[in-house]
Every structure is written in C-alpha cells, then in structure tokens.
Design a protein around this motif. Sequence first.
Motif, PDB file in Angstrom:
ATOM      1  N   TRP A 280       0.827  -1.198   0.000  1.00 50.25           N
ATOM      2  CA  TRP A 280       0.000   0.000   0.000  1.00 50.25           C
ATOM      3  C   TRP A 280       0.867   1.256   0.000  1.00 50.25           C
ATOM      4  O   TRP A 280       1.918   1.287   0.623  1.00 50.25           O
ATOM      5  N   VAL A 281       0.393   2.294  -0.677  1.00 48.49           N
ATOM      6  CA  VAL A 281       1.056   3.593  -0.741  1.00 48.49           C
ATOM      7  C   VAL A 281       0.060   4.632  -0.243  1.00 48.49           C
ATOM      8  O   VAL A 281      -1.132   4.591  -0.593  1.00 48.49           O
ATOM      9  N   VAL A 282       0.520   5.580   0.563  1.00 49.37           N
ATOM     10  CA  VAL A 282      -0.362   6.642   1.063  1.00 49.37           C
ATOM     11  C   VAL A 282      -0.769   7.522  -0.113  1.00 49.37           C
ATOM     12  O   VAL A 282       0.065   8.048  -0.835  1.00 49.37           O
ATOM     13  N   HIS A 283      -2.067   7.655  -0.289  1.00 52.43           N
ATOM     14  CA  HIS A 283      -2.603   8.504  -1.350  1.00 52.43           C
ATOM     15  C   HIS A 283      -3.009   9.855  -0.771  1.00 52.43           C
ATOM     16  O   HIS A 283      -2.718  10.886  -1.356  1.00 52.43           O
ATOM     17  N   SER A 284      -3.685   9.844   0.384  1.00 57.50           N
ATOM     18  CA  SER A 284      -4.148  11.080   1.027  1.00 57.50           C
ATOM     19  C   SER A 284      -4.240  10.870   2.536  1.00 57.50           C
ATOM     20  O   SER A 284      -4.451   9.750   2.992  1.00 57.50           O
ATOM     21  N   ILE A 285      -4.111  11.963   3.265  1.00 59.21           N
ATOM     22  CA  ILE A 285      -4.367  11.976   4.703  1.00 59.21           C
ATOM     23  C   ILE A 285      -5.412  13.043   4.950  1.00 59.21           C
ATOM     24  O   ILE A 285      -5.247  14.187   4.526  1.00 59.21           O
ATOM     25  N   PHE A 286      -6.499  12.666   5.612  1.00 59.72           N
ATOM     26  CA  PHE A 286      -7.603  13.581   5.867  1.00 59.72           C
ATOM     27  C   PHE A 286      -7.380  14.308   7.189  1.00 59.72           C
ATOM     28  O   PHE A 286      -7.378  13.683   8.243  1.00 59.72           O
ATOM     29  N   GLN A 287      -7.181  15.605   7.121  1.00 61.99           N
ATOM     30  CA  GLN A 287      -6.887  16.407   8.312  1.00 61.99           C
ATOM     31  C   GLN A 287      -8.041  16.417   9.307  1.00 61.99           C
ATOM     32  O   GLN A 287      -7.816  16.358  10.513  1.00 61.99           O
ATOM     33  N   ASN A 288      -9.278  16.485   8.826  1.00 62.81           N
ATOM     34  CA  ASN A 288     -10.414  16.615   9.743  1.00 62.81           C
ATOM     35  C   ASN A 288     -10.706  15.334  10.528  1.00 62.81           C
ATOM     36  O   ASN A 288     -11.159  15.390  11.661  1.00 62.81           O
ATOM     37  N   THR A 289     -10.442  14.164   9.940  1.00 66.16           N
ATOM     38  CA  THR A 289     -10.740  12.908  10.635  1.00 66.16           C
ATOM     39  C   THR A 289      -9.484  12.133  11.014  1.00 66.16           C
ATOM     40  O   THR A 289      -9.563  11.194  11.796  1.00 66.16           O
ATOM     41  N   GLY A 290      -8.350  12.485  10.427  1.00 66.62           N
ATOM     42  CA  GLY A 290      -7.122  11.757  10.686  1.00 66.62           C
ATOM     43  C   GLY A 290      -7.026  10.460   9.916  1.00 66.62           C
ATOM     44  O   GLY A 290      -6.096   9.678  10.103  1.00 66.62           O
ATOM     45  N   GLY A 291      -8.003  10.197   9.036  1.00 68.55           N
ATOM     46  CA  GLY A 291      -8.002   8.979   8.238  1.00 68.55           C
ATOM     47  C   GLY A 291      -6.909   9.008   7.175  1.00 68.55           C
ATOM     48  O   GLY A 291      -6.464  10.062   6.739  1.00 68.55           O
ATOM     49  N   ILE A 292      -6.484   7.826   6.774  1.00 67.27           N
ATOM     50  CA  ILE A 292      -5.437   7.682   5.763  1.00 67.27           C
ATOM     51  C   ILE A 292      -6.017   6.868   4.614  1.00 67.27           C
ATOM     52  O   ILE A 292      -6.570   5.786   4.824  1.00 67.27           O
ATOM     53  N   LEU A 293      -5.887   7.390   3.398  1.00 69.45           N
ATOM     54  CA  LEU A 293      -6.322   6.674   2.202  1.00 69.45           C
ATOM     55  C   LEU A 293      -5.103   6.034   1.566  1.00 69.45           C
ATOM     56  O   LEU A 293      -4.139   6.725   1.220  1.00 69.45           O
ATOM     57  N   PHE A 294      -5.127   4.697   1.454  1.00 73.83           N
ATOM     58  CA  PHE A 294      -4.047   3.943   0.841  1.00 73.83           C
ATOM     59  C   PHE A 294      -4.479   3.468  -0.544  1.00 73.83           C
ATOM     60  O   PHE A 294      -5.663   3.226  -0.785  1.00 73.83           O
ATOM     61  N   GLU A 295      -3.484   3.288  -1.425  1.00 68.54           N
ATOM     62  CA  GLU A 295      -3.738   2.848  -2.792  1.00 68.54           C
ATOM     63  C   GLU A 295      -2.698   1.798  -3.173  1.00 68.54           C
ATOM     64  O   GLU A 295      -1.536   1.871  -2.734  1.00 68.54           O
ATOM     65  N   ARG A 296      -3.087   0.821  -4.000  1.00 65.16           N
ATOM     66  CA  ARG A 296      -2.133  -0.126  -4.574  1.00 65.16           C
ATOM     67  C   ARG A 296      -2.730  -0.714  -5.848  1.00 65.16           C
ATOM     68  O   ARG A 296      -3.943  -0.636  -6.079  1.00 65.16           O
ATOM     69  N   ASP A 297      -1.872  -1.297  -6.665  1.00 67.20           N
ATOM     70  CA  ASP A 297      -2.334  -1.968  -7.874  1.00 67.20           C
ATOM     71  C   ASP A 297      -3.055  -3.235  -7.479  1.00 67.20           C
ATOM     72  O   ASP A 297      -2.553  -4.023  -6.671  1.00 67.20           O
ATOM     73  N   LYS A 298      -4.227  -3.438  -8.058  1.00 67.94           N
ATOM     74  CA  LYS A 298      -5.020  -4.623  -7.717  1.00 67.94           C
ATOM     75  C   LYS A 298      -4.397  -5.895  -8.285  1.00 67.94           C
ATOM     76  O   LYS A 298      -4.405  -6.939  -7.649  1.00 67.94           O
ATOM     77  N   ASN A 299      -3.847  -5.834  -9.480  1.00 61.07           N
ATOM     78  CA  ASN A 299      -3.253  -7.005 -10.136  1.00 61.07           C
ATOM     79  C   ASN A 299      -1.738  -6.953 -10.013  1.00 61.07           C
ATOM     80  O   ASN A 299      -1.019  -6.775 -10.973  1.00 61.07           O
TER      81      ASN A 299
END
Length: 52
Positions: free
Chosen positions: A32-51
């Motif tokens: 997984w690679v960090v795509h975004s970090i949400f400042q208001n909730t502290g959530g982290i959006l991760f992304e990776r190649d499915k295949n």
Amino acid sequence: MKEYKIVSPKLGWKNRTQKYEDLLNQNAREGWVVHSIFQNTGGILFERDKNR
C-alpha cells in the motif's frame, strides 16, 4: 486497476508517533502507498495496484 482502503488509526496517547510510523510501515510491506491523509478525521487513504 487500483484498489483503495481507508484506515482510521486508533493511536492513543502513549508512543503516538511510533504507532503511526508502525501503521504506515506495515501497510507499505503489504504494497500500500499513502494517497491522502484527511486532516479533519485523521483517516489515511491507501492505494495499490489490484493485479500485482
């Protein structure tokens, strides 16, 4: 094709920085690679190649 996941870390108050780093490193080992970090909730959006 990409796949995504959102993580809302529960870090507590002790060793907060270390726990955050461990969370990022664990997800990086899984491809997984960090795509975004949400400042208001502290959530982290991760992304990776499915295949990979």
